[in-house]
Design a protein around this motif. Structure first.
Motif, PDB file in Angstrom:
ATOM      1  N   MET A 155       0.602  -1.265   0.049  1.00  0.00           N
ATOM      2  CA  MET A 155      -0.096   0.107  -0.093  1.00  0.00           C
ATOM      3  C   MET A 155       0.786   1.139   0.015  1.00  0.00           C
ATOM      4  N   HIS A 156       1.872   1.186   0.817  1.00  0.00           N
ATOM      5  CA  HIS A 156       2.850   2.308   0.863  1.00  0.00           C
ATOM      6  C   HIS A 156       3.338   2.601  -0.685  1.00  0.00           C
ATOM      7  N   ASP A 190       1.515   7.709  -2.695  1.00  0.00           N
ATOM      8  CA  ASP A 190       2.645   8.582  -2.887  1.00  0.00           C
ATOM      9  C   ASP A 190       2.416   9.545  -1.464  1.00  0.00           C
ATOM     10  N   PRO A 191       3.331   9.702  -0.715  1.00  0.00           N
ATOM     11  CA  PRO A 191       3.232  10.426   0.541  1.00  0.00           C
ATOM     12  C   PRO A 191       3.093  11.780   0.453  1.00  0.00           C
ATOM     13  N   ASP A 192       3.862  12.273  -0.852  1.00  0.00           N
ATOM     14  CA  ASP A 192       3.916  13.615  -1.259  1.00  0.00           C
ATOM     15  C   ASP A 192       2.314  14.133  -1.782  1.00  0.00           C
ATOM     16  N   THR A 226      -2.902  16.438  -1.186  1.00  0.00           N
ATOM     17  CA  THR A 226      -4.500  16.160  -1.213  1.00  0.00           C
ATOM     18  C   THR A 226      -4.906  16.794  -0.044  1.00  0.00           C
ATOM     19  N   LEU A 227      -4.457  16.352   1.223  1.00  0.00           N
ATOM     20  CA  LEU A 227      -5.054  16.928   2.722  1.00  0.00           C
ATOM     21  C   LEU A 227      -5.017  18.319   2.712  1.00  0.00           C
ATOM     22  N   ALA A 284     -12.070   6.780  -1.152  1.00  0.00           N
ATOM     23  CA  ALA A 284     -12.069   5.611  -2.202  1.00  0.00           C
ATOM     24  C   ALA A 284     -10.852   5.363  -2.794  1.00  0.00           C
ATOM     25  N   ASP A 285      -9.945   6.251  -3.085  1.00  0.00           N
ATOM     26  CA  ASP A 285      -8.601   6.059  -3.443  1.00  0.00           C
ATOM     27  C   ASP A 285      -7.828   5.338  -2.665  1.00  0.00           C
TER      28      ASP A 285
END
Length: 236
Positions: A184-185, A189-191, A196-197, A220-221
């Motif tokens: 999942m990681h 993409d953490p960036d 998005t947040l 959902a993503d």
């Protein structure tokens, strides 16, 4: 190889337990003297207790040797219980011969007014008929002790096997979870998630409905990213 298997069941702990058993059985037999009205001196008590200890050692040590050696030789074999029962019977019968060799002319009361020597010749066969308790009692007591000892060992082996299975299952589950998290990681993409947040927070400041919609899209993503990839069928 065979010698090592024969000695596999012997240990200092087992030998110490045997001598403790013989001493406890002797003390239990000796305690009956305390119920007799006749007074005995300390020397008489000590002599009687030592004679009981000697008798029990001679009666049960051959049984211990026979059963322990058979236990080591028959590990993992079929019909192992029959071999152990045969070792018990053989040890009991040999114990009578050992007692005959050590104290052949010792007199014992057979009936209220009859005394007979334990044996007069070696090997002895008459003793089995004159003193049936010399093999019936050790066979019964030895059988009960065997049931207790081997039952406890079986329970310990089952508990160890169950613990090993549970540990293996937990390790497999932990490895699977770690693999899922790593996958999942790799798909998230953490960036991009951080951006998005921040965007969702800005949308909430502008419009509650727009922020909710964007948050639902993100959830959902993430669910899609957490879902394991489909397994492709292998070509036959």
């Amino acid at each position: 190889m065979m010698m090592s298997r024969m000695l596999e069941s012997f240990s200092w702990k087992g030998v110490a337990a045997f001598f403790l058993f013989a001493a406890a059985l002797s003390a239990w037999s000796w305690s009956g003297v305390l119920l007799v009205d006749k007074d005995h001196t300390f020397a008489e008590h000590a002599e009687y207790l030592l004679s009981l200890l000697q008798r029990n050692l001679l009666s049960y040590f051959p049984v211990y040797l026979a059963v322990a050696m058979t236990d080591g030789l028959t590990r993992g074999m079929r019909h192992r219980r029959w071999f152990l029962a045969g070792a018990l019977a053989l040890g009991v019968l040999l114990a009578v011969q050992v007692r005959c060799a050590v104290s052949p002319n010792t007199m014992y009361w057979v009936y209220a007014t009859v005394q007979l020597p334990f044996c007069s010749t070696f090997p002895t066969w008459r003793t089995y008929f004159d003193f049936p308790a010399t093999f019936i009692t050790p066979f019964t007591v030895g059988g009960l002790v065997m049931i207790f000892v081997f039952g406890r060992r079986r329970d310990a082996e089952l508990a160890a096997a169950l613990h090993k299975v549970r540990t293996t299952q937990l390790e497999a589950r932990r490895s699977r979870i770690e693999a899922d998290l790593a996958a999942m990681h790799a798909r998230v993409d953490p960036d991009k998630l951080s951006a998005t947040l921040r965007s969702i927070r800005g949308r909430y400041d502008e419009s509650l409905e727009a922020g909710e919609a964007m948050l639902d899209d993100l959830i959902a993503d993430l669910r899609e990213a957490a879902r394991p990839p489909p397994v492709e069928p292998q070509a036959s």
